[in-house]
Design an enzyme around this catalytic site. Structure first.
Site, mmCIF file in Angstrom:
data_model
loop_
_atom_site.group_PDB
_atom_site.id
_atom_site.type_symbol
_atom_site.label_atom_id
_atom_site.label_comp_id
_atom_site.label_asym_id
_atom_site.label_seq_id
_atom_site.Cartn_x
_atom_site.Cartn_y
_atom_site.Cartn_z
ATOM 1 N N CYS A 79 27.940 33.940 5.787
ATOM 2 C CA CYS A 79 27.195 33.278 4.722
ATOM 3 C C CYS A 79 26.969 31.818 5.119
ATOM 4 C CB CYS A 79 28.012 33.415 3.444
ATOM 5 S SG CYS A 79 28.183 31.973 2.435
ATOM 6 N N GLU A 80 25.720 31.396 5.071
ATOM 7 C CA GLU A 80 25.423 30.054 5.566
ATOM 8 C C GLU A 80 25.882 28.953 4.608
ATOM 9 O OE1 GLU A 80 21.237 29.957 6.294
ATOM 10 O OE2 GLU A 80 20.726 29.509 4.223
ATOM 11 N N HIS A 81 26.314 29.344 3.419
ATOM 12 C CA HIS A 81 26.776 28.321 2.476
ATOM 13 C C HIS A 81 28.235 27.930 2.706
ATOM 14 C CE1 HIS A 81 23.526 30.305 -0.094
ATOM 15 N NE2 HIS A 81 23.055 29.177 0.361
ATOM 16 N N HIS A 82 29.063 28.912 3.066
ATOM 17 C CA HIS A 82 30.499 28.632 3.191
ATOM 18 C C HIS A 82 31.049 28.971 4.576
ATOM 19 C CE1 HIS A 82 29.832 29.468 -1.186
ATOM 20 N NE2 HIS A 82 30.586 28.396 -1.310
ATOM 21 N N GLN A 141 21.809 37.006 2.313
ATOM 22 C CA GLN A 141 21.526 38.450 2.381
ATOM 23 C C GLN A 141 20.045 38.765 2.155
ATOM 24 O OE1 GLN A 141 24.394 40.901 0.299
ATOM 25 N NE2 GLN A 141 22.891 42.549 0.084
ATOM 26 N N HIS A 181 30.615 39.868 -0.290
ATOM 27 C CA HIS A 181 30.610 38.472 0.176
ATOM 28 C C HIS A 181 32.004 37.881 -0.014
ATOM 29 C CE1 HIS A 181 26.167 37.646 0.608
ATOM 30 N NE2 HIS A 181 26.202 38.882 0.143
ATOM 31 N N CYS A 216 32.855 34.974 0.191
ATOM 32 C CA CYS A 216 32.848 33.709 -0.568
ATOM 33 C C CYS A 216 32.978 33.975 -2.062
ATOM 34 C CB CYS A 216 31.597 32.886 -0.259
ATOM 35 S SG CYS A 216 30.055 33.616 -0.820
HETATM 36 N N1 GTP Z 1 21.516 34.342 -3.027
HETATM 37 C C1 GTP Z 1 22.566 34.294 -2.216
HETATM 38 N N2 GTP Z 1 23.586 33.468 -2.526
HETATM 39 C C2 GTP Z 1 24.635 33.449 -1.697
HETATM 40 C C3 GTP Z 1 24.719 34.225 -0.541
HETATM 41 N N3 GTP Z 1 25.911 33.952 0.056
HETATM 42 C C4 GTP Z 1 26.530 33.049 -0.727
HETATM 43 N N4 GTP Z 1 25.763 32.734 -1.798
HETATM 44 C C5 GTP Z 1 25.979 31.821 -2.930
HETATM 45 O O1 GTP Z 1 25.729 30.488 -2.593
HETATM 46 C C6 GTP Z 1 26.084 29.739 -3.742
HETATM 47 C C7 GTP Z 1 26.466 28.339 -3.373
HETATM 48 O O2 GTP Z 1 26.621 27.687 -4.599
HETATM 49 P P1 GTP Z 1 27.228 26.209 -4.771
HETATM 50 O O3 GTP Z 1 27.404 25.944 -6.228
HETATM 51 O O4 GTP Z 1 26.423 25.241 -3.954
HETATM 52 O O5 GTP Z 1 28.616 26.349 -4.007
HETATM 53 P P2 GTP Z 1 30.048 26.646 -4.607
HETATM 54 O O6 GTP Z 1 30.508 25.534 -5.476
HETATM 55 O O7 GTP Z 1 30.906 26.951 -3.419
HETATM 56 O O8 GTP Z 1 29.793 27.937 -5.489
HETATM 57 P P3 GTP Z 1 30.845 29.044 -5.982
HETATM 58 O O9 GTP Z 1 30.824 30.136 -4.943
HETATM 59 O O10 GTP Z 1 30.301 29.527 -7.301
HETATM 60 O O11 GTP Z 1 32.205 28.420 -6.095
HETATM 61 C C8 GTP Z 1 27.163 30.564 -4.426
HETATM 62 O O12 GTP Z 1 26.669 30.963 -5.684
HETATM 63 C C9 GTP Z 1 27.345 31.772 -3.506
HETATM 64 O O13 GTP Z 1 27.688 32.953 -4.206
HETATM 65 C C10 GTP Z 1 23.625 35.080 -0.242
HETATM 66 O O14 GTP Z 1 23.600 35.790 0.763
HETATM 67 N N5 GTP Z 1 22.581 35.074 -1.112
#
Ligand code: GTP
Length: 236
Positions: free
Chosen positions: A126-129, A167, A195, A197
């Site tokens: 996942c590119e966010h975490h 995804q 996921h 995360c």
């Molecule tokens: N649409 C989508 N979201 C993703 C995917 N992988 C991770 N995420 C989401 O990316 C979002 C990042 O949100 P932020 O609020 O910036 O980060 P955060 O504080 O770590 O969010 P939480 O996971 O809710 O604690 C989260 O809601 C994750 O669930 C993906 O493949 N698709």
């Protein structure tokens, strides 16, 4: 119906609930949106990975120190190097392009019935975490006189999943790649993934699954074709 892949895309994304179908969350987008994604894509030469290792290793040493670890203790001595190699492996999809793998694997074949390869395991980050998400990809297409070696469908899934991803984009990239390579009557891709995360951190929902789909061509236009694909792939 004279359908073929024309770049019109339908995606549905939803948390996986047993009693819900795919139909209520369909969004149309244009091919240009997919092409726009590609502009931001990166690539990495496999031959450069070794020379990049020392800096990656130093970065992991720094991460460990900032976590309060003693990087000289025995168990961690080679960890930065191992972690550097691991992250390169997890993102090895940047090494390859679709052309690299499809070379010579597209055949003329007078077959116009649905072809499905299902339950292809994929592991992505996942590119966010930068934590894993993983699950299964189901791919279907209806040929238009051309078929592709079956393993190449799994290889396409591998190329795009071994990158930093979301995804939805992964699903669309797989579908568009098949569409561009084969010009089939339609392409359908569904991914079901967990996921980490959402499991190991954050909202901590152990059993949640995310389902995404991209439907192109006849799968988008003909509900029966789409239903046949979904029935054949989503059966447990
Ligand atoms: N649409 C989508 N979201 C993703 C995917 N992988 C991770 N995420 C989401 O990316 C979002 C990042 O949100 P932020 O609020 O910036 O980060 P955060 O504080 O770590 O969010 P939480 O996971 O809710 O604690 C989260 O809601 C994750 O669930 C993906 O493949 N698709």
């Amino acid at each position: 119906m004279n359908s073929h892949c024309n770049g019109k895309v339908s995606d549905s994304v939803e948390d996986f609930h047993l009693n819900k179908g795919f139909s209520d969350l369909i969004i149309d987008t244009k091919k240009s949106a997919v092409v726009a994604h590609r502009k931001h894509e990166t690539s990495r030469k496999e031959s450069e990975d070794e020379s990049r290792l020392p800096l990656l290793e130093a970065a992991y040493t720094s991460i460990l120190r900032h976590l309060g670890e003693d990087t000289d203790r025995e168990g961690l001595l080679r960890t930065p190097l191992r972690a550097a190699k691991a992250i390169q492996f997890f993102t090895k999809g940047y090494h390859e392009t679709i052309d690299d793998i499809l070379n010579n694997a597209i055949f003329d074949e007078d077959h116009e019935e649905m072809v499905i390869v299902k339950d292809i395991d994929v592991f992505s980050l996942c590119e966010h975490h930068l934590v894993p998400f993983f699950g299964k990809v189901h791919i279907g297409y209806i040929p238009n006189k051309k078929v592709v070696g079956l393993s190449k469908l799994a290889r396409i899934a591998e190329i795009f999943s071994r990158r930093l991803q979301v995804q939805e984009r992964l699903t669309k990239q797989i579908a568009m790649a098949i569409c561009e390579a084969l010009q089939p009557k339609g392409v359908a891709v569904v991914i079901e993934a967990a996921h980490m995360c959402m499991v190991m951190r954050g909202v901590q929902k152990m059993n949640s699954r995310t389902v995404t789909s991209t439907m192109l061509g006849i799968y988008l236009e003909d509900p029966k074709t789409r239903e046949e694909f979904l029935t054949l792939t989503m059966r447990t």
